[in-house]
Enzyme design. Structure first.
Site, short mmCIF file in Angstrom:
data_model
loop_
_atom_site.label_atom_id
_atom_site.label_comp_id
_atom_site.label_asym_id
_atom_site.label_seq_id
_atom_site.Cartn_x
_atom_site.Cartn_y
_atom_site.Cartn_z
N ALA A 59 0.81 -1.21 0.00
CA ALA A 59 0.00 0.00 0.00
C ALA A 59 0.85 1.27 0.00
O ALA A 59 0.46 2.28 -0.57
CB ALA A 59 -0.94 -0.01 1.20
N THR A 60 2.02 1.22 0.61
CA THR A 60 2.88 2.40 0.61
C THR A 60 3.26 2.77 -0.82
O THR A 60 3.18 3.93 -1.23
CB THR A 60 4.14 2.17 1.47
OG1 THR A 60 3.74 2.07 2.84
CG2 THR A 60 5.13 3.32 1.33
N ASN A 90 -6.12 3.81 10.28
CA ASN A 90 -5.37 2.67 10.81
C ASN A 90 -5.24 2.68 12.33
O ASN A 90 -5.01 1.65 12.94
CB ASN A 90 -3.99 2.61 10.17
CG ASN A 90 -3.28 3.95 10.20
OD1 ASN A 90 -3.79 4.93 9.69
ND2 ASN A 90 -2.11 3.99 10.80
N GLN A 116 -6.96 -0.39 5.22
CA GLN A 116 -7.56 -1.01 6.42
C GLN A 116 -8.98 -1.49 6.17
O GLN A 116 -9.53 -2.20 7.01
CB GLN A 116 -7.55 -0.01 7.59
CG GLN A 116 -6.17 0.36 8.08
CD GLN A 116 -5.47 -0.76 8.83
OE1 GLN A 116 -6.07 -1.77 9.20
NE2 GLN A 116 -4.17 -0.61 9.05
N ALA A 136 -2.11 -6.93 0.69
CA ALA A 136 -2.48 -8.30 1.03
C ALA A 136 -2.27 -8.62 2.51
O ALA A 136 -3.06 -9.35 3.11
CB ALA A 136 -1.68 -9.28 0.18
N THR A 148 8.95 -7.69 -13.04
CA THR A 148 8.36 -9.02 -13.08
C THR A 148 7.44 -9.21 -11.87
O THR A 148 7.84 -8.90 -10.74
CB THR A 148 9.47 -10.09 -13.06
OG1 THR A 148 10.24 -9.93 -14.24
CG2 THR A 148 8.89 -11.50 -13.00
N CYS A 151 6.70 7.15 23.36
CA CYS A 151 7.78 6.23 23.67
C CYS A 151 7.82 5.05 22.72
O CYS A 151 8.82 4.36 22.63
CB CYS A 151 7.65 5.74 25.10
SG CYS A 151 7.99 7.04 26.28
#
Lengths: 404, 137
Positions: free
Chosen positions: A73-74, A153, A181, A202, A242, A328
């Protein structure tokens, strides 16, 4: 019940064993290059890819030719934003998005800003939804793209995509939706939603990591994209390289399973989520739900536990895999920008935990999690100077803190 | 990120967790940090004859912040006021094996110690009963 428990299904999901079974032959016997046109090895691989493409297109009510495979997705988000901006730069230089998008969209937009593109980051309401009127008002004659996610997300909030789609169409602006999502968990119909480009992947839906897709509309309007990767002209020239056939086949199988099981699965995950929510929120004071009470992904639950810090809380339930909006736990040492955009104070953003219920979550795991969360929060509150002060009646907002 | 055994131990079994009454004689209180930053430490010392006879903490923060303040209370007990002022954050880092990203937790603990000592000294001054009775070691 086995420990540790995985309850971080927004982050990723395990491959469904049925997906792995479908993939295996494509590593060994059916190893061909799907672009090889002259022998049976290629044809066999191509058949696997075609079938997967069909399953994926069917789920979102698209045509198989409109599915472009990517690495995830990125990449899909980057290709959508950068590909549209490059292709339509003669037409305009303005894009519209929201402040709670995934980093893949926000950072792609920021990178475009450095190249002179103007970006509007729309605010969201307290539940995390963008107002379609804000979208309408932000459109100028230079606007070439609107990019708004289907479901968030962190908080699972579902945006009014169909309404925004109608506005985009009316104004003749392309509309990209990051549906990472949502696809496979809630019904998604690109015609009904009026989206022209849509990213998904996926590994969020029990498929393998390393394969995603970008839906690119071919008719009314026909969307054109400048490729980011040049080469053999695969995927209609929009994404050369490919195809990783086993991954593509696994993606297709994962989507096929989602299509079959979604009606039952969404009811089950939502029931478990509701039980988790009631079990935790009913047992403790000063716990707050982040996100929309109803317009939310079925498996999502994001809660802030006042007076305790998120990472410390995760440490207290370390046999349960969860995530936190605490600074954190991030590389940036800033608390969740999504929660901040909802108007959640930094203190409560530091105190947030995200639970992600998935296909393999059991009722037993949910009960265990409720019990462990209550104990851990109580342990930490006993240790918390803020809780002590609040109990003494001190209004924490009036205290002069030394911000460091 | 994995925590060191020592951090986990302090988290599970915090030493000297609790509070003294701020007004009590010989008690110094230091509160440092801010909720917006994700950590607030309250550290208290109880001083008799210039020696810290007891110490307590409460911390809102990550496991490393909790461990740093818990460890600080252990180290404070039995020290004179001057000795306590010499505790360095680097010693806490070393003892707890804190990774670089958690060094600020140890800094906060050192700040909390200093704040508690200052509060004690200020209180002692205004009450006209400085720790003159005892000779600093």
């Amino acid at each position: 019940m086995k420990l540790p428990i995985y309850m971080d299904n927004h982050s990723t999901t395990p491959c469904d064993p049925r997906v792995v079974d479908a993939m295996l032959p494509y590593f060994t016997e059916k190893f061909g290059n799907s672009a090889s046109r002259n022998h049976s090895f290629g044809w066999e691989a191509e058949e696997g890819v075609d079938q997967a493409r069909k399953h994926i297109a069917n789920l979102i009510h698209a045509d198989a030719k409109e599915i472009v495979f990517t690495s995830g997705a990125t990449e899909s988000d980057n290709l959508a934003l950068k590909g549209v901006v490059e292709m339509y730069k003669e037409k305009g230089d303005h894009i519209i998005t929201t402040s709670t998008e995934h980093r893949a969209v926000i950072d792609a937009a920021k990178s475009l800003e450095k190249k002179g593109v103007k970006v509007t980051y729309l605010p969201v309401d307290k539940a995390g939804r963008v107002d379609p009127d804000d979208v309408r008002n932000a459109i100028t004659d230079k606007t070439i793209l609107i990019s708004i996610m289907l479901a968030n997300n962190e908080i699972g909030t579902i945006h009014p995509i169909a309404e925004i789609g109608r506005i985009a169409k009316e104004k003749g602006v392309l509309f990209h939706c990051d549906a990472t999502q949502g696809v496979g968990k809630i019904p998604v119909d690109v015609q009904e939603l009026g989206v022209d480009l849509m990213s998904f992947t996926a590994h969020k839906i029990y498929g393998p990591k390393g394969i995603g897709a970008l839906y690119v509309r071919r008719k009314a309007p026909r969307v054109r994209l400048a490729p980011m990767i040049d080469g053999g002209g695969h995927e209609r020239g929009m994404r050369s390289g490919t195809l990783p056939v086993p991954l593509v086949v696994g993606f297709g199988k994962a989507i096929e399973l989602c299509a079959q099981e979604m009606p039952e699965e969404s009811v089950r995950t939502m029931a478990l989520r509701d039980r988790l929510q009631d079990g935790i929120m009913g047992a403790m004071e000063e716990v707050y739900l982040n996100g929309h009470p109803t317009e939310r992904l079925p498996g999502n639950l994001n809660i802030s536990f006042a007076y305790v810090e998120g990472e410390a809380l995760l440490m207290g339930v370390k046999e349960i895999a969860l995530s936190s909006g605490s600074a954190c736990t991030s590389a940036t040492l800033e608390p969740s920008y999504v929660l901040r955009a909802l108007g959640v104070g930094s203190d409560l953003a530091h105190s947030s935990i995200r639970f992600g219920i998935g296909r393999f979550t059991t009722p037993e795991e949910v009960e265990y999690t409720i019990d462990r969360m209550i104990k851990a929060v109580n342990h930490l509150r006993e240790m918390s100077p803020l809780y002590e002060m609040a109990k003494e009646g001190v209004d924490l907002k009036t205290v002069q803190w030394a911000v460091h | 990120m994995a925590y060191s055994e020592k951090v986990i131990d302090h988290y599970n079994n915090p030493r000297n967790m609790g509070s003294f009454k701020k007004e009590e004689d010989g008690v110094g209180t230091g509160i440092v940090g801010a909720p917006e930053c994700g950590d607030v430490m309250k550290l208290q010392i109880k001083v008799e004859n210039d020696t810290i006879v007891d110490a307590k903490f409460k911390t809102f923060g990550c496991g490393s912040a909790i461990a740093s303040s818990s460890l600080a209370t252990e180290w404070l007990k039995g020290k004179t006021v001057d000795q306590a002022g010499q505790i360095k954050n680097t010693e806490i880092v070393q003892e707890l094996n804190l990774p670089p990203v958690k060094i600020h937790c140890s800094v906060l603990a050192e700040d909390a110690i200093k704040a508690a000592l200052n509060d004690y000294k200020k209180k002692a001054d205004t009450e006209g009963e400085t720790a003159e009775a005892a000779t600093p070691a």
